[in-house]
Design a protein around this motif. Sequence first.
Motif, mmCIF file in Angstrom:
data_model
loop_
_atom_site.group_PDB
_atom_site.id
_atom_site.type_symbol
_atom_site.label_atom_id
_atom_site.label_comp_id
_atom_site.label_asym_id
_atom_site.label_seq_id
_atom_site.Cartn_x
_atom_site.Cartn_y
_atom_site.Cartn_z
ATOM 1 N N HIS A 133 0.499 -1.490 0.114
ATOM 2 C CA HIS A 133 0.162 -0.131 -0.063
ATOM 3 C C HIS A 133 1.074 1.535 -0.037
ATOM 4 O O HIS A 133 1.684 1.398 0.973
ATOM 5 C CB HIS A 133 -1.196 -0.151 1.711
ATOM 6 C CG HIS A 133 -1.994 1.573 1.451
ATOM 7 N ND1 HIS A 133 -3.004 1.468 1.567
ATOM 8 C CD2 HIS A 133 -2.322 1.749 -0.096
ATOM 9 C CE1 HIS A 133 -4.278 2.186 1.412
ATOM 10 N NE2 HIS A 133 -3.000 2.912 0.599
ATOM 11 N N ALA A 134 1.368 2.142 -1.016
ATOM 12 C CA ALA A 134 1.634 3.214 -1.256
ATOM 13 C C ALA A 134 1.011 4.424 -0.747
ATOM 14 O O ALA A 134 0.350 3.780 -1.340
ATOM 15 C CB ALA A 134 2.419 2.905 -2.335
ATOM 16 N N HIS A 135 1.812 5.538 -0.612
ATOM 17 C CA HIS A 135 1.258 6.551 -0.464
ATOM 18 C C HIS A 135 1.672 7.469 -1.004
ATOM 19 O O HIS A 135 2.781 8.388 -0.746
ATOM 20 C CB HIS A 135 0.954 6.390 1.365
ATOM 21 C CG HIS A 135 0.326 5.715 2.107
ATOM 22 N ND1 HIS A 135 -1.218 5.786 2.363
ATOM 23 C CD2 HIS A 135 0.744 4.617 2.434
ATOM 24 C CE1 HIS A 135 -1.344 4.687 3.066
ATOM 25 N NE2 HIS A 135 -0.740 4.166 2.980
ATOM 26 N N ASP A 136 1.169 8.001 -1.955
ATOM 27 C CA ASP A 136 1.427 9.644 -2.399
ATOM 28 C C ASP A 136 2.799 9.341 -3.398
ATOM 29 O O ASP A 136 3.324 8.375 -3.620
ATOM 30 C CB ASP A 136 2.046 11.049 -1.111
ATOM 31 C CG ASP A 136 0.779 11.386 -1.506
ATOM 32 O OD1 ASP A 136 -0.384 11.350 -1.603
ATOM 33 O OD2 ASP A 136 0.945 12.631 -0.203
ATOM 34 N N TRP A 137 3.133 10.336 -4.063
ATOM 35 C CA TRP A 137 4.516 10.113 -4.509
ATOM 36 C C TRP A 137 5.648 9.079 -4.452
ATOM 37 O O TRP A 137 6.018 8.446 -5.282
ATOM 38 C CB TRP A 137 4.592 11.675 -6.106
ATOM 39 C CG TRP A 137 5.858 12.851 -4.684
ATOM 40 C CD1 TRP A 137 4.652 13.457 -4.022
ATOM 41 C CD2 TRP A 137 6.835 12.674 -4.701
ATOM 42 N NE1 TRP A 137 5.674 14.411 -3.502
ATOM 43 C CE2 TRP A 137 7.390 13.737 -3.858
ATOM 44 C CE3 TRP A 137 7.858 11.680 -4.915
ATOM 45 C CZ2 TRP A 137 8.737 14.065 -3.503
ATOM 46 C CZ3 TRP A 137 9.591 12.077 -4.913
ATOM 47 C CH2 TRP A 137 9.511 13.306 -3.767
ATOM 48 N N HIS A 138 5.735 9.694 -3.469
ATOM 49 C CA HIS A 138 7.484 9.014 -3.087
ATOM 50 C C HIS A 138 7.684 7.660 -2.816
ATOM 51 O O HIS A 138 8.863 7.537 -2.712
ATOM 52 C CB HIS A 138 7.299 9.062 -1.114
ATOM 53 C CG HIS A 138 6.832 11.369 -0.714
ATOM 54 N ND1 HIS A 138 5.574 10.718 -0.475
ATOM 55 C CD2 HIS A 138 7.256 12.313 -0.435
ATOM 56 C CE1 HIS A 138 5.249 12.656 -0.134
ATOM 57 N NE2 HIS A 138 6.645 12.670 -0.738
ATOM 58 N N ALA A 139 6.031 6.943 -2.496
ATOM 59 C CA ALA A 139 6.398 5.389 -2.888
ATOM 60 C C ALA A 139 5.831 5.012 -4.645
ATOM 61 O O ALA A 139 5.462 3.938 -4.384
ATOM 62 C CB ALA A 139 5.482 4.558 -2.232
ATOM 63 N N GLY A 140 6.000 6.042 -5.073
ATOM 64 C CA GLY A 140 5.140 5.983 -6.558
ATOM 65 C C GLY A 140 6.377 4.547 -7.252
ATOM 66 O O GLY A 140 5.131 4.018 -8.091
ATOM 67 N N LEU A 141 6.532 5.133 -7.444
ATOM 68 C CA LEU A 141 8.082 3.737 -7.906
ATOM 69 C C LEU A 141 7.930 2.296 -7.553
ATOM 70 O O LEU A 141 8.520 1.247 -8.242
ATOM 71 C CB LEU A 141 9.415 4.351 -7.640
ATOM 72 C CG LEU A 141 9.735 5.755 -8.592
ATOM 73 C CD1 LEU A 141 11.231 5.573 -8.765
ATOM 74 C CD2 LEU A 141 9.148 5.998 -9.984
#
Length: 469
Positions: A133-141
């Motif tokens: 579960h990625a949150h916002d752009w920081h975890a987009g990759l």
Amino acid sequence: MSRILMVTAEATPFAKAGGLADVLGTLPAALVGRGEEVGVVLPRYSSARISSSQRIWNEMPLAVGPHAFVVAIDQVIIHGVRYFFVDCPPLYDRPGLYNEDGVDYPDNHIRFALLNQAALGVARNIFRTDIFHAHDWHAGLLAPYLRANFALDPTFFGAKCVLTIHNLGYQGNFPASTLTELGIDRALFHPEGLEFFGRVSFLKAGIVWSDAVNTVSPNYAREIQTPEYGFGFDGLLRTHAYKLSGILNGVDYREWNPETDRHLVARYSASNLSGKRDSKLALLEELALPIDSRRPLFGIVSRLVRQKGLDLVAAIAQRLAGQDMALAILGSGEPDLEDMFRSIASARPDKFAVRIGYDNAVAHRIEAGADMFLMPSRYEPCGLNQIYSLRYGTVPVVRATGGLDDTVDEETGFKFREFSPDALYAAIGEALTAWQDREAWEARMRRGMVKDFSWEVSAARYQELYRSL
């Protein structure tokens, strides 16, 4: 029961720059309370408030393109949630989370690409994961790394990816030249992939390659598919609308509850409102405003930025000074708005009290002591203060956008649609008129106070989303 690994740049009580941290400090525990197993991966910033932690992995080799790192993983367990801190001093041992003196760190693309690689390392070695579960752009990759770089790794067979967009205005866009640095196959750099007007976009990558995407309110999920709110992503989001949904953020009523709030001079409830009057009188004294319980007091606790509509408030300040009301403001932000509100308070200290900065105790006392709460946002993915205000019997006056429109109705508050000073002033006027009917006003307060926007409700919606994958 699923094993869910969340990836984020911030989480309370460890590191906070905005509302993202509040969500990651409360949603994981709510999911654990509903039977899920949850871990959270975030950087170990030098400024992080970590009282005690356990080092559970000493040397984890990771690579971001040609850049090699060896990180350690520290663990803190709170309310059953395993928080995994990525200890990499060359990248995270800095005064700020994202920037210093308003200037972004030039290697932010490396810093947060490493966070994604570290999350995959945690999943492989420590916390076998069913759902990332990625949150916002920081975890987009995370999703493209998983799909492109680890497609044949049996560790991740069957793993699904969810991306939550907390604020579409922050996209993590970097020059195309960073592709090689990030270790991303150039074949992914195209308009249907992670290219955004010739730049690499972390957030776009997450949208394209995740199995599901959600925003933090149903209305915001609809709004971001329009040019007005889409920040250039509206077409992309319409293309991926089949996997886009909105789940309203919850709030932590253990922290925001007038019946138990330790910051108040008097506690109160929907069945006994006497403590609210005491809270108002104490707040007026604290802020050096005239002590008059009959004069309505408006409150604002916000970043002082144009996104929050504070320029509208500044534009009508002179007209508000002519009304029988007072306004208390707490926050910091854009220097010109800070200076403007200081000037306004200096000119009319009988009407306006301004505190530049953030003080959690004062924020609680404004929520309790104010009669009404202003949130005239240009856009608002979810918003939390209007939900706090409802519970504190502080009637919200909001712009009908995003989560504000989802949480405030005509029975509990006042809304306006056009983003203009006149529309805001008219909504305030409507609230001031309604204030005169004290019996109807208290009924409105009580209707808001019994609304339930707890994380228990929101966590159940996230479980439904996970199970649909």
